[in-house]
Design an enzyme around this catalytic site. Structure first.
Site, PDB file in Angstrom:
ATOM      1  N   LYS A  32     -43.463 -71.381  21.835  1.00 11.59           N
ATOM      2  CA  LYS A  32     -43.127 -71.312  21.010  1.00 11.59           C
ATOM      3  C   LYS A  32     -42.396 -71.657  19.440  1.00 11.59           C
ATOM      4  CE  LYS A  32     -43.164 -66.214  21.009  1.00 11.59           C
ATOM      5  NZ  LYS A  32     -42.211 -66.737  22.274  1.00 11.59           N
ATOM      6  N   HIS A  41     -30.621 -71.129  20.144  1.00 12.25           N
ATOM      7  CA  HIS A  41     -31.925 -71.454  19.204  1.00 12.25           C
ATOM      8  C   HIS A  41     -30.330 -72.592  17.871  1.00 12.25           C
ATOM      9  CE1 HIS A  41     -35.380 -69.157  19.705  1.00 12.25           C
ATOM     10  NE2 HIS A  41     -34.597 -68.989  20.781  1.00 12.25           N
ATOM     11  N   ARG A  42     -29.516 -71.918  17.490  1.00 15.00           N
ATOM     12  CA  ARG A  42     -29.151 -72.394  17.150  1.00 15.00           C
ATOM     13  C   ARG A  42     -28.303 -73.547  17.152  1.00 15.00           C
ATOM     14  NH1 ARG A  42     -24.782 -69.089  16.376  1.00 15.00           N
ATOM     15  NH2 ARG A  42     -26.073 -67.539  15.115  1.00 15.00           N
TER      16      ARG A  42
END
Length: 400
Positions: A235, A271-272
């Site tokens: 997601k 994520h970064r």
């Protein structure tokens, strides 16, 4: 000015020869694509590919009127035979401009990878930009570039190229963005169209002739989107993908640092690292002021952690506090958030967990959290133009 796309695929074409992947297996009919080649007004050919003369004939055109052939990228395969009567292909040095006898002007645009982009201005002043596969313009400055009427770009392979063009105003609301150099990275058909629509772009079949400046009914980019999914469903990747073709995104991380939790820090780093370098990050659960302010698109990841923080603040985990005003306070917080989503002028993509389909939690607090997250997701989704559910990396559009 007319642009005929003799091919719209990657240099190896689609399907790739001898490739067993699922995308190549279903790349049939209109979804099969030859290597990208572009014929402008029958006089300028951008990229010479095998079978270009036959492709032009199938599209109802001839290469007999071509006065200039320009190459945009190195050709790694066997030498391509130049059809009789066609000028020898050439590449133009970066920044150089050609004036053709047909009234077209062509300027070579420098790229951040091997290859050359071409900005073509027609006799009537319309402007088209064509970029090579996996390439993005280099050295663009805000205000230094005029807006293009049409851009032919590798949207799937280099969405950041589109973001750079938008950042300097080269791509505006009326620019027709057409995806070329399409490869097997995305399954062809509905999934490709869905991904391109999220970036404000479209794909056309090989042989299509487009009239520059004519309005095309491209789906509007949803202004508010909720992306739902279970753990490790993909997601967050789906949410990030929806904004990677836009500049200056503000990534709102609601999880914080968790006081030195090493495993959490590792998740945050992943994520970064996959986010575009032009994005900024804000670690906060105070979403209402951000939604009320003017600014670039927001990516909120995630509402589940926002709810955890909100429930902490109202004492929701204690039954006595919950009954003595905590439940009412949480309802007010959720209403305030959803009203801010309704009123916002910003583009917003929010991520949340879908937890209502699994095992019923064993604890009262776990059941309370599950129920409140379901209510929050329902309320937030009600204010969004598009709602997407991600399962095993596959996005299913529930609304929009």
């Amino acid at each position: 000015m007319e642009v005929t796309l003799l091919g719209t695929g990657a240099p190896a074409g689609l399907p790739r020869p001898d490739c067993p992947c699922a995308a190549c297996a279903v790349a049939l009919g209109e979804d099969a694509r030859a290597a990208t080649a572009v014929l402008v007004d029958g006089t300028l050919l951008l990229d010479l590919t095998p079978g270009a003369a036959f492709a032009a004939a199938r599209a109802g055109h001839s290469l007999g009127g071509v006065r200039q052939v320009l190459l945009s990228h190195p050709h790694d395969g066997p030498a391509v035979e130049v059809p009789a009567g066609l000028p020898q292909p050439a590449r133009v040095p970066d920044g150089r401009e050609l004036a053709l006898l047909t009234g077209h002007r062509v300027r070579a645009v420098s790229m951040d990878s091997p290859g050359t982009g071409y900005a073509v201005t027609g006799p009537n002043g319309q402007r088209v930009l064509y970029l090579p596969p996996k390439g993005a313009p280099a050295g663009l400055e805000n205000g230094s570039v005029e807006s293009y009427d049409m851009v032919l770009v590798d949207v799937v392979g280099r969405p950041d190229a589109l973001a750079k063009l938008r950042a300097v105003g080269a791509v505006g609301p009326t620019t027709d963005v057409v995806a070329v150099h399409l490869d097997h990275d995305v399954p062809p058909g509905p999934e490709l169209r869905r991904r391109l629509a999220a970036a404000g772009a479209r794909a056309v079949p090989d042989g299509a002739t487009l009239t520059v400046g004519v309005y095309e009914d491209v789906p509007d980019v949803p202004r508010r989107t909720l992306v739902l999914g279970g753990a490790r469903s993909g997601k967050s990747v789906e949410a990030e993908r929806r904004l990677e073709a836009f500049p200056d995104v503000l990534y709102v991380a609601t999880g914080g640092s968790r006081n030195g939790d090493v495993e959490w820090a590792s998740r945050v780093a992943v994520h970064r690292d996959r986010r575009p370098g032009s994005w900024r990050t804000a670690e906060t659960c105070d979403l209402v002021p951000l939604l009320a302010a003017e600014g670039p698109p927001l990516l909120v990841d995630c509402l589940s952690l926002w709810l955890t923080d909100a429930m902490d603040s109202v004492g929701a985990w204690d039954d006595a506090e919950w009954a003595d005003g905590g439940e009412r306070a949480l309802r007010e917080r959720v209403q305030e958030l959803t009203e801010a989503v309704r009123a916002t002028r910003r583009t917003v993509v929010a991520v949340s967990n879908e937890v209502g389909s699994g095992i019923v939690p064993a604890t009262a607090s776990g059941r309370r959290y599950r129920d409140e997250l379901g209510r929050l997701n329902t309320a937030f989704a009600g204010e969004c133009e598009q709602v997407v559910l991600v399962v095993a990396g596959q996005a299913m559009v529930l609304r929009g």
